[in-house]
Design a protein around this motif. Structure first.
Motif, short mmCIF file in Angstrom:
data_model
loop_
_atom_site.label_atom_id
_atom_site.label_comp_id
_atom_site.label_asym_id
_atom_site.label_seq_id
_atom_site.Cartn_x
_atom_site.Cartn_y
_atom_site.Cartn_z
N VAL A 33 0.87 -1.21 0.12
CA VAL A 33 -0.14 -0.04 0.08
C VAL A 33 0.86 1.20 0.00
N LYS A 34 0.77 2.07 -0.78
CA LYS A 34 1.56 3.35 -0.90
C LYS A 34 0.58 4.41 -1.08
N VAL A 35 0.72 5.48 -0.01
CA VAL A 35 -0.31 6.69 0.09
C VAL A 35 0.76 7.74 -0.66
N THR A 36 0.09 8.66 -1.43
CA THR A 36 0.80 9.93 -1.67
C THR A 36 -0.17 10.97 -1.70
N SER A 91 4.54 14.95 10.55
CA SER A 91 5.71 15.62 9.93
C SER A 91 5.81 15.20 8.49
N ASN A 92 5.35 13.79 8.21
CA ASN A 92 5.60 13.42 6.66
C ASN A 92 4.14 13.19 6.38
N ASN A 93 3.46 14.04 5.82
CA ASN A 93 2.07 13.89 5.42
C ASN A 93 1.96 13.80 3.83
N ARG A 94 2.96 13.51 2.99
CA ARG A 94 2.55 13.37 1.68
C ARG A 94 2.94 11.75 1.14
N THR A 95 3.73 11.10 1.60
CA THR A 95 4.04 9.98 1.21
C THR A 95 4.09 8.83 2.63
N ALA A 96 3.38 7.71 2.15
CA ALA A 96 3.71 6.51 3.20
C ALA A 96 3.24 5.20 2.66
N ASP A 97 4.15 4.19 3.25
CA ASP A 97 4.10 2.87 2.79
C ASP A 97 3.51 1.96 3.90
N LEU A 98 3.10 0.71 3.48
CA LEU A 98 2.42 -0.21 4.38
C LEU A 98 3.43 -0.64 5.33
N VAL A 99 2.97 -0.67 6.51
CA VAL A 99 4.16 -1.00 7.86
C VAL A 99 3.70 -2.39 8.03
N GLY A 100 4.83 -3.42 8.35
CA GLY A 100 4.71 -4.52 9.07
C GLY A 100 4.60 -5.65 8.09
#
Length: 250
Positions: free
Chosen positions: A100-103, A232-241
């Motif tokens: 999962v990648k959130v941008t 602090s990082n509200n632009r990009t995120a990836d699946l954790v775990g």
């Protein structure tokens, strides 16, 4: 009027006033007394039986044969389906969220969210003898119980013992989210991670050679898709775990 017995032993009615003999009145002939002599009701019942009896029997025989044929058809059809089901032993497919990648995620005026979620699903067919056809596939993105957005996955076919990677993308611009849910989301962002959920509804059909099962609704729930989304990082995120296995029902 009195009865007197004459010389020949015949009783006659004699008028008490005139003394003259009178002849007894002839009794009325009733129609019911002569009908048996004419053959009624035996004749009537015989004619009635000849006219209605065979037709009534033929109708009853047709109904009996029809019911027997109908019951036999259902028994034979059910037995064939049951035997085929035992031989093929179809198993439901398996779904796994690989990534999962959130941008471009953002919260606007404390009531709306925007962003793009790119999700990769791994769909596995565990059957040795059966192929699976996926028709309409609708996927929905949630934050807890709050609806965010939905999209449609193109249909595809899957062979036996096959794994297929399915990519889907959720894009939303200023989607309304309840204030209470958004407050919880901001609290989780402050901790560094935010969980999302995905639901997939798909019409699937199992098939093996000439045999085709009827279409069935497949329900897939992918829970706890936690991404590293912080304030602090509200632009990009990836699946954790790592990968997540989904719950599949049919």
């Amino acid at each position: 009027m009195v009865l007197v017995e004459g010389e020949e032993g015949i009783k006659k009615k004699v008028s008490a006033t005139t003394g003259e003999a009178t002849t007894p009145a002839t009794p009325l002939i009733r129609i019911f007394d002569i009908l048996p002599r004419l053959g009624w009701p035996t004749l009537f019942m015989h004619n009635n039986y000849q006219y209605y009896g065979p037709q009534y029997q033929r109708r009853n025989a047709f109904i009996r044969y029809f019911l027997v044929a109908l019951i036999s058809f259902f028994i034979i059809t059910g037995s064939i389906i049951f035997i085929v089901w035992l031989v093929l032993r179809p198993r439901i497919p398996e779904f796994t969220v690989q990534s999962v990648k959130v941008t471009n995620f953002s919260v606007v005026d404390s009531q709306h969210v925007s962003g793009i979620w790119q999700v990769r699903l791994l769909v596995a067919n565990p059957n040795k003898k059966m192929k699976i056809s996926y028709a309409t596939m609708d996927s929905t993105l949630f934050y807890k119980s709050e609806f965010i957005t939905a999209t449609r996955i193109p249909p595809f076919d899957q062979g036996t013992r096959n794994q297929t990677a399915v990519d889907t993308s959720f894009s939303v611009q200023d989607a309304y989210v309840a204030v209470s849910a958004l407050n919880t989301l901001n609290s989780e962002r402050a901790k560094g991670t935010v969980p999302f959920r995905i639901r997939v509804l798909a019409w699937v059909r199992f098939r093996s050679g000439w045999w085709r099962a009827r279409s069935r609704l497949l329900k897939v729930w992918c829970e706890d898709l936690t991404v590293g989304l912080s304030s602090s990082n509200n632009r990009t995120a990836d699946l954790v775990g790592g990968e997540r296995d989904c719950k599949v029902r049919i």
